[in-house]
Motif scaffolding. Structure first.
Motif, short mmCIF file in Angstrom:
data_model
loop_
_atom_site.label_atom_id
_atom_site.label_comp_id
_atom_site.label_asym_id
_atom_site.label_seq_id
_atom_site.Cartn_x
_atom_site.Cartn_y
_atom_site.Cartn_z
N HIS A 159 0.83 -1.20 0.00
CA HIS A 159 0.00 0.00 0.00
C HIS A 159 0.87 1.25 0.00
O HIS A 159 0.42 2.32 -0.40
N SER A 160 2.12 1.13 0.43
CA SER A 160 3.05 2.25 0.49
C SER A 160 4.13 2.04 -0.58
O SER A 160 5.18 1.46 -0.31
N ILE A 161 3.84 2.47 -1.81
CA ILE A 161 4.77 2.27 -2.93
C ILE A 161 4.99 3.61 -3.64
O ILE A 161 4.25 4.57 -3.44
N SER A 162 6.01 3.65 -4.49
CA SER A 162 6.32 4.88 -5.23
C SER A 162 5.31 5.10 -6.35
O SER A 162 4.59 4.18 -6.75
N ARG A 163 5.28 6.32 -6.87
CA ARG A 163 4.38 6.63 -7.98
C ARG A 163 4.72 5.78 -9.20
O ARG A 163 3.83 5.31 -9.91
N GLU A 164 6.01 5.56 -9.44
CA GLU A 164 6.42 4.76 -10.59
C GLU A 164 5.91 3.33 -10.46
O GLU A 164 5.43 2.73 -11.43
N GLU A 165 6.00 2.77 -9.27
CA GLU A 165 5.52 1.41 -9.05
C GLU A 165 4.01 1.33 -9.17
O GLU A 165 3.46 0.36 -9.70
N TYR A 166 3.32 2.37 -8.69
CA TYR A 166 1.86 2.41 -8.81
C TYR A 166 1.45 2.46 -10.28
O TYR A 166 0.56 1.72 -10.73
N ASP A 167 2.10 3.32 -11.05
CA ASP A 167 1.77 3.45 -12.48
C ASP A 167 2.05 2.13 -13.21
O ASP A 167 1.31 1.74 -14.12
N TYR A 168 3.12 1.44 -12.81
CA TYR A 168 3.43 0.16 -13.43
C TYR A 168 2.34 -0.87 -13.13
O TYR A 168 1.94 -1.65 -14.00
N SER A 169 1.84 -0.86 -11.90
CA SER A 169 0.76 -1.80 -11.55
C SER A 169 -0.49 -1.53 -12.38
O SER A 169 -1.23 -2.46 -12.73
N LYS A 170 -0.73 -0.27 -12.73
CA LYS A 170 -1.86 0.06 -13.61
C LYS A 170 -1.64 -0.50 -15.02
O LYS A 170 -2.58 -0.99 -15.66
N LEU A 171 -0.40 -0.40 -15.51
CA LEU A 171 -0.09 -0.95 -16.83
C LEU A 171 -0.32 -2.45 -16.87
O LEU A 171 -0.82 -2.99 -17.86
N ILE A 172 0.07 -3.14 -15.80
CA ILE A 172 -0.18 -4.58 -15.72
C ILE A 172 -1.68 -4.86 -15.75
O ILE A 172 -2.16 -5.72 -16.50
N GLY A 173 -2.44 -4.13 -14.92
CA GLY A 173 -3.89 -4.31 -14.90
C GLY A 173 -4.51 -4.05 -16.26
O GLY A 173 -5.44 -4.76 -16.68
N TYR A 174 -3.99 -3.06 -16.96
CA TYR A 174 -4.49 -2.72 -18.30
C TYR A 174 -4.28 -3.89 -19.26
O TYR A 174 -5.20 -4.28 -19.98
N GLN A 175 -3.09 -4.48 -19.25
CA GLN A 175 -2.81 -5.60 -20.14
C GLN A 175 -3.65 -6.83 -19.77
O GLN A 175 -4.09 -7.57 -20.65
N LEU A 176 -3.87 -7.04 -18.49
CA LEU A 176 -4.73 -8.15 -18.06
C LEU A 176 -6.17 -7.91 -18.52
O LEU A 176 -6.84 -8.82 -19.01
N GLY A 177 -6.65 -6.67 -18.33
CA GLY A 177 -8.02 -6.34 -18.71
C GLY A 177 -8.26 -6.47 -20.20
O GLY A 177 -9.35 -6.90 -20.63
N LEU A 178 -7.28 -6.13 -21.02
CA LEU A 178 -7.42 -6.28 -22.48
C LEU A 178 -7.61 -7.74 -22.86
O LEU A 178 -8.21 -8.04 -23.91
N ARG A 179 -7.13 -8.64 -22.03
CA ARG A 179 -7.26 -10.07 -22.30
C ARG A 179 -8.46 -10.68 -21.58
O ARG A 179 -8.60 -11.91 -21.49
N GLY A 180 -9.34 -9.83 -21.07
CA GLY A 180 -10.58 -10.29 -20.46
C GLY A 180 -10.42 -10.89 -19.09
O GLY A 180 -11.30 -11.62 -18.61
#
Length: 460
Positions: A159-180
């Motif tokens: 829960h306590s991570i850097s902005r860069e790490e947070y943005d990266y986690s969003k990119l991962i979620g985005y790629q997962l979501g594109l695959r349903g």
């Protein structure tokens, strides 16, 4: 300091619209350790969403005047709320996602109290009995959905991570979501919120209107990691052990982002399960990932696992750095293996009942000073048992950092002492020190005061 608060009344959203008189009376009965206190504290945590505060003791003291009461009406119940954090409202109206979470809290608190506790049907002193309890809590919350292919990706991280790490986690979620694929996390901020946010955008692009953003929490941690409103399926488990079991029973693929002691606890839990000989053949996609800046972090985690649990544990996961597309592809391929295995074994896609979890891993651990000192952290035991004990050590540090009961225990008796072989304590101390240096212990910018002291014992 004064904090802006709101008084309001809200009607139910979701399944629980009526309560019996007995249930309502229990929720109104005050006193330390009462059901009302549990319900009040969890409700306050839900309403505190969006505030950067990961100290349960401070939250309860900040909103000391907060209260929530059940109003019984002919048409059903209503909640009378006094002194709620203003951040839960827009133009005087409660945010819909937070309102849904309030009634999820009510549903789960009532269900565990009325149907689980004291019910001889649930043999909590056996492994099968605990697993059955987890199953029923998930089913009551409508999380278990038959007639659907495996597609739930569990995402763990700090829960306590850097902005860069947070943005990266969003990119991962985005790629997962594109695959349903759907997302399940610990439901809080940081690496728990990022994947959901990314997946929600991807689901919108793919016109997926029934995307699932599942959040699992428990009363001890919910105040420190308030559920984010993206979560559309929230479940509150009675303790951290049942919460962790729910993750591995309901999930199909697993991703670990950078985090602190809570993330280390989750890693050690899942390795404790996977290292059991009965689970050796089970496909279980597990990937550690982060941006380039997190490469050293995962090297430290990998070194700690190698030094304490050995190469066998290291073989159970992959480390992929700075490549969201590759992570999503590996998870998707792993989930296909899970589907084929479950189909061959005639096991349900929605609940992994074949996974063997020892009762020792399921028993709730109370992180008192005595229990922390007595932890068996020596190498003369099976690897899965050592992983379970290491998990408890990290769980105790989580409690001392952010949980109300743990913080008060530290204030009263001083730091926890963690004893063990020097071959284990040395790597643990190095890992903990790195978490402190990287500000992964707490969100607060104040200097971190460790709630633990590591005591290394010479190996004979």
């Amino acid at each position: 300091m004064e904090y802006e608060v709101v008084d309001t009344q809200v009607s139910p959203t979701g399944r629980l619209e009526v309560l019996s008189r007995t249930e309502a009376a229990k929720l109104l009965d005050e006193g330390h350790g009462s059901l009302h206190e549990l319900y009040r504290n969890c409700s306050l945590a839900v309403l505190n969403c969006g505030n950067e505060l990961d100290d349960a003791k401070e939250l309860l003291e900040r909103y000391r005047a907060f209260d929530i009461r059940i109003i019984q009406r002919q048409r059903g119940i209503k909640l009378d709320i006094k002194g709620a954090p203003a951040s839960a409202f827009v133009e005087g109206k409660m945010i819909t996602g937070i309102r849904e979470h309030l009634f999820a809290v009510l549903r789960d608190v009532i269900y565990v109290s009325e149907e689980i506790r004291g019910n001889p049907r649930f043999a909590l002193n056996t492994s099968d009995g605990v697993t059955d309890t987890v199953f029923h809590i998930l089913r009551n919350a409508c999380v278990l959905q038959p007639m659907t292919d495996p597609n739930i990706v569990v995402c763990w991280g700090g829960h306590s991570i850097s902005r860069e790490e947070y943005d990266y986690s969003k990119l991962i979620g985005y790629q997962l979501g594109l695959r349903g694929l759907d997302i399940c996390t610990g439901c809080g901020p940081g690496a728990m919120k990022g994947p959901m946010k990314g997946a929600a955008i991807a689901h919108a692009k793919q016109r997926i209107r029934n995307g699932r953003y599942i959040g699992f929490t428990e009363p001890g941690i919910i105040a420190a990691e308030s559920p984010n409103p993206i979560v559309n399926e929230l479940v509150i488990f009675p303790d951290v052990e049942k919460r962790l079991e729910a993750f591995v029973r309901a999930g199909h693929g697993f991703i670990v982002f950078p985090g602190g002691v809570g993330t280390a606890e989750e890693i050690l839990y899942v390795l404790g399960v996977l290292l059991h000989p009965s689970n050796a053949e089970q496909p279980f996609p597990l990937i550690f990932t982060g941006p380039k800046s997190a490469e050293d972090y995962f090297r430290q985690i990998d070194q700690f696992i190698g030094a304490t649990l050995g190469a066998e544990a290291q073989r159970r996961y992959q480390i992929i750095i700075d490549d969201p597309v590759q992570v999503a592809r590996e998870v998707q391929a792993g989930i296909k293996l899970v589907r084929n295995f479950r189909k061959q074994q005639r096991d349900a896609y929605y609940f992994n009942s074949l996974l063997r979890i020892e009762h020792d891993l399921q028993r709730p651990f109370h992180p008192s000073h005595e229990n922390m000192r007595k932890l068996k952290l020596q190498k003369n035991q099976p690897k899965h048992t050592l992983a379970a004990n290491l998990r408890r050590a990290f769980s105790g540090v989580v409690a001392g950092n952010v949980k109300d009961e743990g913080i008060r225990e530290i204030e009263k008796h001083g730091s926890f002492e963690i004893h063990g072989d020097s071959t284990i304590m040395g790597p643990m101390d190095a890992l903990m020190s790195s978490f402190v240096a990287q500000k992964r212990m707490k969100i607060s910018s104040k200097k971190y005061n460790p709630c633990y002291r590591i005591v290394a014992e010479t190996v004979a």
